[in-house]
Design a protein around this motif. Structure first.
Motif, short mmCIF file in Angstrom:
data_model
loop_
_atom_site.label_atom_id
_atom_site.label_comp_id
_atom_site.label_asym_id
_atom_site.label_seq_id
_atom_site.Cartn_x
_atom_site.Cartn_y
_atom_site.Cartn_z
N ALA A 323 0.88 -1.27 -0.29
CA ALA A 323 -0.10 0.00 0.12
C ALA A 323 0.82 1.23 -0.16
O ALA A 323 0.51 2.11 -0.64
N GLY A 324 1.82 1.05 0.90
CA GLY A 324 3.03 2.49 0.79
C GLY A 324 3.50 2.51 -0.52
O GLY A 324 3.75 3.72 -1.09
N ALA A 325 3.77 1.48 -1.25
CA ALA A 325 4.56 1.62 -2.59
C ALA A 325 3.50 1.89 -3.30
O ALA A 325 4.00 2.94 -4.43
N TRP A 326 2.35 1.76 -3.50
CA TRP A 326 1.25 2.17 -4.22
C TRP A 326 1.27 3.69 -4.12
O TRP A 326 1.05 4.49 -5.15
N GLY A 327 1.03 4.27 -2.81
CA GLY A 327 0.94 5.54 -2.71
C GLY A 327 2.25 6.53 -3.23
O GLY A 327 2.02 7.55 -3.61
N ALA A 328 3.67 6.02 -3.06
CA ALA A 328 4.53 6.52 -3.75
C ALA A 328 4.60 6.52 -5.23
O ALA A 328 4.90 7.51 -5.70
N ILE A 329 4.01 5.59 -5.71
CA ILE A 329 3.65 5.60 -7.21
C ILE A 329 2.85 7.05 -7.54
O ILE A 329 2.95 7.39 -8.74
N VAL A 330 1.79 6.83 -6.93
CA VAL A 330 0.78 7.80 -7.31
C VAL A 330 1.72 9.36 -6.75
O VAL A 330 1.28 10.04 -8.14
N VAL A 331 2.31 9.61 -6.14
CA VAL A 331 2.95 10.89 -5.94
C VAL A 331 3.95 11.11 -7.14
O VAL A 331 3.99 12.12 -7.80
#
Length: 384
Positions: A323-331
């Motif tokens: 989930a954290g990696a997904w958030g980083a990709i969003v940014v």
């Protein structure tokens, strides 16, 4: 489990072949491995193959490369583990290395500038597509949803280190999903121990990084990264562009594009970047740094696989990391879009690429070649 007689020549031949024809990224690699290893050669069963996919997704590093390494172990023991990984990586590395040499010599030529400027919008679209596809596997419930949104805030607004964001997200979900079981204290559960001390490793910022600096950065990334090539982008942007300024955003996007259009593991993008940073030594150092941890993790996995399969705590932690990696990709997708989609041509390429990708499922390699052709034709037209 496997024939006691070494099959190293056979293993080498198979993975050299897959490395040189393996276009399309991890999903395509897995499909090719299934066709070659399960269907054609019958080294392992379909059930074993699916089990290996799940196990290699539990450890850091490039999953398709780790799958190849594990299959090599099952077929020919410890030497098979090494030979399979090396043969799957080295041909792709050589191709990317050669392209890096050419890129370094021609990137100032107007035609090459136009080509790579046209490729960048496609990379942005591919990053957004990856973000969209990963949302369902990354955001499974309320806990992972909160972790994903929190990661966007920590990474995007507070600009925290990517690894720290992933650790916070991982342990946040672990505690959130298992808080009732904490009354008896924290369980003894295996987690990647390299992540904690390696967070403190930051090379000294200099104008000309050495191969040791390159090795340090990519060893840290290789030991901690979960997900595919687009998560790699989320690690490299803050490390090499924002913090050290050793690369420009344009060079980073070009490197990701090269990884897309060449066969073999997408993580050979590291070879390209290593060459730009520290020449031939940098190319070797970056490649070793990003892939070496995978060999160690797969070796450990052969011993710890039964425990990891049944660890609720580890799976919760991994859910948080994803989930954290997904958030980083969003940014990263947002930042790349803002810096790349700045004129009508880049917007047009992005829109057309999106339609071709989403509506007609055109492969990424053809989108990149097509946009590069448009850029070259446009530049040549200016001469006439």
């Amino acid at each position: 489990m496997f024939d006691s007689r070494p099959r190293l020549t056979e293993v080498a031949a198979v993975f050299l072949k897959l490395s040189t024809i393996g276009f399309g990224g991890p999903a395509a690699h897995i499909a090719m491995l299934e066709a070659e290893i399960v269907t054609r050669r019958q080294w392992i069963s379909q059930a074993q193959f699916l089990d290996l996919i799940g196990l290699t997704n539990l450890i850091p590093g490039p999953s398709s490369t780790e799958l190849a390494i594990y299959i090599g172990y099952l077929r020919a023991g410890w030497w098979g583990l090494i030979i399979a990984g090396v043969c799957f990586i080295v041909p792709a590395m050589a191709i990317v290395w050669g392209l890096a040499i050419g890129y370094d010599r021609v990137q100032a030529i107007p035609e090459s500038i136009a080509i790579f400027a046209s490729i960048k919008p496609v990379v942005v679209v591919l990053t957004i597509q990856a973000m969209w596809k990963l949302r369902r596997s990354a955001i499974k419930n309320i806990a992972t949803g909160v972790a994903g949104i929190g990661a966007i805030g920590l990474f995007g607004y507070f600009d925290l280190n990517t690894l720290m964001v992933l650790l916070v997200a991982g342990f946040g979900v672990l505690l959130g999903q298992n808080w009732q079981g904490l009354r008896g204290g924290l369980p003894v559960v295996w987690l990647p121990k390299l992540e904690l001390p390696i967070l403190a490793i930051f090379p000294v910022i200099t104008s000309h990084p050495s191969w040791v600096d390159v090795l340090t950065i990519f060893l840290k990334i290789g030991a901690t990264i979960y997900g595919g090539g687009y998560v790699l982008l989320a690690f490299l942007q803050p490390e090499l562009v924002d913090r050290t300024h050793w690369l420009t955003s344009t060079q980073l996007l070009d490197a990701i594009a090269i990884g897309q259009i060449t066969p073999g593991p997408l993580f050979t993008t590291a070879t390209f970047i290593g060459y730009l940073l520290a020449g031939h030594q940098g190319a070797i150092a970056a490649t070793i740094g990003i892939f070496l941890p995978s060999f160690g993790f797969v070796a450990l996995l052969t011993f710890w696989a039964p425990r990891l399969r049944h660890s609720r705590w580890f799976r919760s932690w991994l859910d948080g990391v994803n989930a954290g990696a997904w958030g980083a990709i969003v940014v990263v997708a947002y930042r790349l879009g803002v810096s790349t989609l700045v004129d009508w041509q880049s917007l047009a390429i992005a829109v057309v690429s999106s339609l071709l990708l989403w509506r007609w499922r055109i492969e990424a390699i053809w989108l990149i070649f097509g946009s590069a052709t448009i850029g070259l034709i446009g530049q040549l037209a200016r001469y006439h």
